[in-house]
Scaffold this motif. Structure first.
Motif, mmCIF file in Angstrom:
data_model
loop_
_atom_site.group_PDB
_atom_site.id
_atom_site.type_symbol
_atom_site.label_atom_id
_atom_site.label_comp_id
_atom_site.label_asym_id
_atom_site.label_seq_id
_atom_site.Cartn_x
_atom_site.Cartn_y
_atom_site.Cartn_z
ATOM 1 N N THR A 43 0.825 -1.204 0.000
ATOM 2 C CA THR A 43 0.000 0.000 0.000
ATOM 3 C C THR A 43 0.859 1.255 0.000
ATOM 4 O O THR A 43 0.609 2.191 -0.768
ATOM 5 C CB THR A 43 -0.948 0.006 1.220
ATOM 6 O OG1 THR A 43 -1.670 -1.224 1.253
ATOM 7 C CG2 THR A 43 -1.920 1.166 1.147
ATOM 8 N N LEU A 44 1.871 1.289 0.855
ATOM 9 C CA LEU A 44 2.709 2.486 0.945
ATOM 10 C C LEU A 44 3.563 2.680 -0.303
ATOM 11 O O LEU A 44 3.842 3.824 -0.683
ATOM 12 C CB LEU A 44 3.578 2.436 2.199
ATOM 13 C CG LEU A 44 2.801 2.489 3.520
ATOM 14 C CD1 LEU A 44 3.766 2.457 4.696
ATOM 15 C CD2 LEU A 44 1.887 3.701 3.594
ATOM 16 N N MET A 47 1.608 4.701 -2.538
ATOM 17 C CA MET A 47 1.318 6.060 -2.087
ATOM 18 C C MET A 47 2.550 6.944 -1.917
ATOM 19 O O MET A 47 2.434 8.168 -1.907
ATOM 20 C CB MET A 47 0.606 6.010 -0.731
ATOM 21 C CG MET A 47 -0.677 5.252 -0.716
ATOM 22 S SD MET A 47 -1.396 5.239 0.926
ATOM 23 C CE MET A 47 -1.909 6.955 1.062
ATOM 24 N N GLU A 48 3.707 6.345 -1.746
ATOM 25 C CA GLU A 48 4.891 7.085 -1.308
ATOM 26 C C GLU A 48 5.254 8.276 -2.202
ATOM 27 O O GLU A 48 5.529 9.366 -1.716
ATOM 28 C CB GLU A 48 6.083 6.134 -1.181
ATOM 29 C CG GLU A 48 7.271 6.783 -0.527
ATOM 30 C CD GLU A 48 8.337 5.766 -0.182
ATOM 31 O OE1 GLU A 48 9.168 6.106 0.677
ATOM 32 O OE2 GLU A 48 8.359 4.666 -0.758
ATOM 33 N N HIS A 50 3.408 10.129 -4.193
ATOM 34 C CA HIS A 50 2.440 11.223 -4.027
ATOM 35 C C HIS A 50 2.666 11.950 -2.705
ATOM 36 O O HIS A 50 2.660 13.181 -2.656
ATOM 37 C CB HIS A 50 1.013 10.684 -4.102
ATOM 38 C CG HIS A 50 -0.027 11.718 -3.819
ATOM 39 N ND1 HIS A 50 -0.392 12.672 -4.741
ATOM 40 C CD2 HIS A 50 -0.759 11.970 -2.707
ATOM 41 C CE1 HIS A 50 -1.312 13.468 -4.206
ATOM 42 N NE2 HIS A 50 -1.554 13.061 -2.971
ATOM 43 N N LEU A 51 2.866 11.196 -1.644
ATOM 44 C CA LEU A 51 3.044 11.806 -0.321
ATOM 45 C C LEU A 51 4.307 12.655 -0.252
ATOM 46 O O LEU A 51 4.280 13.778 0.245
ATOM 47 C CB LEU A 51 3.090 10.726 0.763
ATOM 48 C CG LEU A 51 1.788 9.993 1.028
ATOM 49 C CD1 LEU A 51 2.039 8.799 1.946
ATOM 50 C CD2 LEU A 51 0.748 10.919 1.637
ATOM 51 N N GLN A 78 -6.289 -2.471 2.532
ATOM 52 C CA GLN A 78 -5.503 -1.465 1.803
ATOM 53 C C GLN A 78 -6.306 -0.176 1.645
ATOM 54 O O GLN A 78 -5.756 0.921 1.769
ATOM 55 C CB GLN A 78 -5.090 -1.999 0.425
ATOM 56 C CG GLN A 78 -3.967 -2.997 0.503
ATOM 57 C CD GLN A 78 -3.569 -3.523 -0.856
ATOM 58 O OE1 GLN A 78 -4.412 -3.969 -1.639
ATOM 59 N NE2 GLN A 78 -2.283 -3.486 -1.136
ATOM 60 N N VAL A 82 -5.020 3.468 2.967
ATOM 61 C CA VAL A 82 -4.961 4.650 2.094
ATOM 62 C C VAL A 82 -5.742 5.797 2.713
ATOM 63 O O VAL A 82 -5.256 6.934 2.798
ATOM 64 C CB VAL A 82 -5.498 4.319 0.673
ATOM 65 C CG1 VAL A 82 -5.730 5.590 -0.127
ATOM 66 C CG2 VAL A 82 -4.530 3.404 -0.053
ATOM 67 N N ASN A 83 -6.952 5.530 3.186
ATOM 68 C CA ASN A 83 -7.782 6.576 3.761
ATOM 69 C C ASN A 83 -7.133 7.188 4.997
ATOM 70 O O ASN A 83 -7.066 8.411 5.131
ATOM 71 C CB ASN A 83 -9.166 6.019 4.097
ATOM 72 C CG ASN A 83 -10.142 7.103 4.478
ATOM 73 O OD1 ASN A 83 -9.939 7.819 5.439
ATOM 74 N ND2 ASN A 83 -11.217 7.204 3.716
ATOM 75 N N MET A 86 -3.966 9.201 4.039
ATOM 76 C CA MET A 86 -4.309 10.461 3.377
ATOM 77 C C MET A 86 -4.890 11.465 4.376
ATOM 78 O O MET A 86 -4.591 12.660 4.314
ATOM 79 C CB MET A 86 -5.277 10.222 2.216
ATOM 80 C CG MET A 86 -4.641 9.517 1.040
ATOM 81 S SD MET A 86 -3.111 10.280 0.428
ATOM 82 C CE MET A 86 -3.727 11.821 -0.198
#
Length: 178
Positions: A43-44, A47-48, A50-51, A78, A82-83, A86
């Motif tokens: 999951t990370l 996302m990484e 974007h973060l 997952q 994410v939620n 974020m």
């Protein structure tokens, strides 16, 4: 000017509709034996970029060396991660660190996600899982995210716990029984 406005509102309405549909017809979890560390890593990884690039957030991930498997729906969990991540990033508008920790405590596996953000006022902490409750500005959230997270975690046999101090940040603990 009007075309940009219409485009922004169409995206916002689309997000609201997706959240409403997810909330109203959640499918039964397809539970299987999984390693929470793998779920977190997958999951990370997604996302990484974007973060770090757009939110100026760094991730501090501390995974337990060896976790016993838990029976969960990987895709649903997952979605919860994410939620929560974020939300943590949004709570730190100037950036900061999100800490992610996994551990095994007796008969449970715990995934804790902490931020250094604004924190949640005590009177709001009691309501964060209520459908449509939000402290975000208009157009930034529907108030369904944490309600959906709670439904998903409970459908997977777990619990979700939130602790927060105004001005000091928030920790969300996802607890899964073995």
């Amino acid at each position: 000017k009007y075309a940009r406005f219409i485009g922004r509102e169409a995206k916002r309405l689309s997000a609201v509709l997706v959240n409403l549909l997810d909330f109203s017809r959640m499918s039964a979890p397809a539970r299987e034996s999984v390693d929470v560390n793998e779920v977190v890593a997958d999951t990370l990884l997604f996302m990484e970029h974007h973060l770090t690039r757009f939110k100026k957030v760094t991730l501090d991930v501390q995974k337990a060396d060896s976790l016993p498997p838990v029976r969960i729906d990987k895709v649903q969990i997952q979605q919860v991660i994410v939620n929560v991540v974020m939300n943590a990033a949004q709570a730190m508008p100037d950036g900061g660190t999100i800490s992610v920790l996994t551990e095994s405590t007796g008969n449970t596996v715990v995934l804790a996600i902490s931020d250094q953000g604004m924190g949640i006022a005590e009177e709001n902490l009691r309501r964060i899982f209520d459908p449509y409750f939000t402290t975000k500005r208009k157009g930034e959230g529907t108030g369904l995210g944490l309600s959906l997270c709670k439904k998903l975690i409970e459908a997977n046999g777990g619990t979700i716990e939130v602790s927060s101090r105004l001005g000091s940040g928030t920790t969300v603990r996802l607890v899964f029984p073995l």
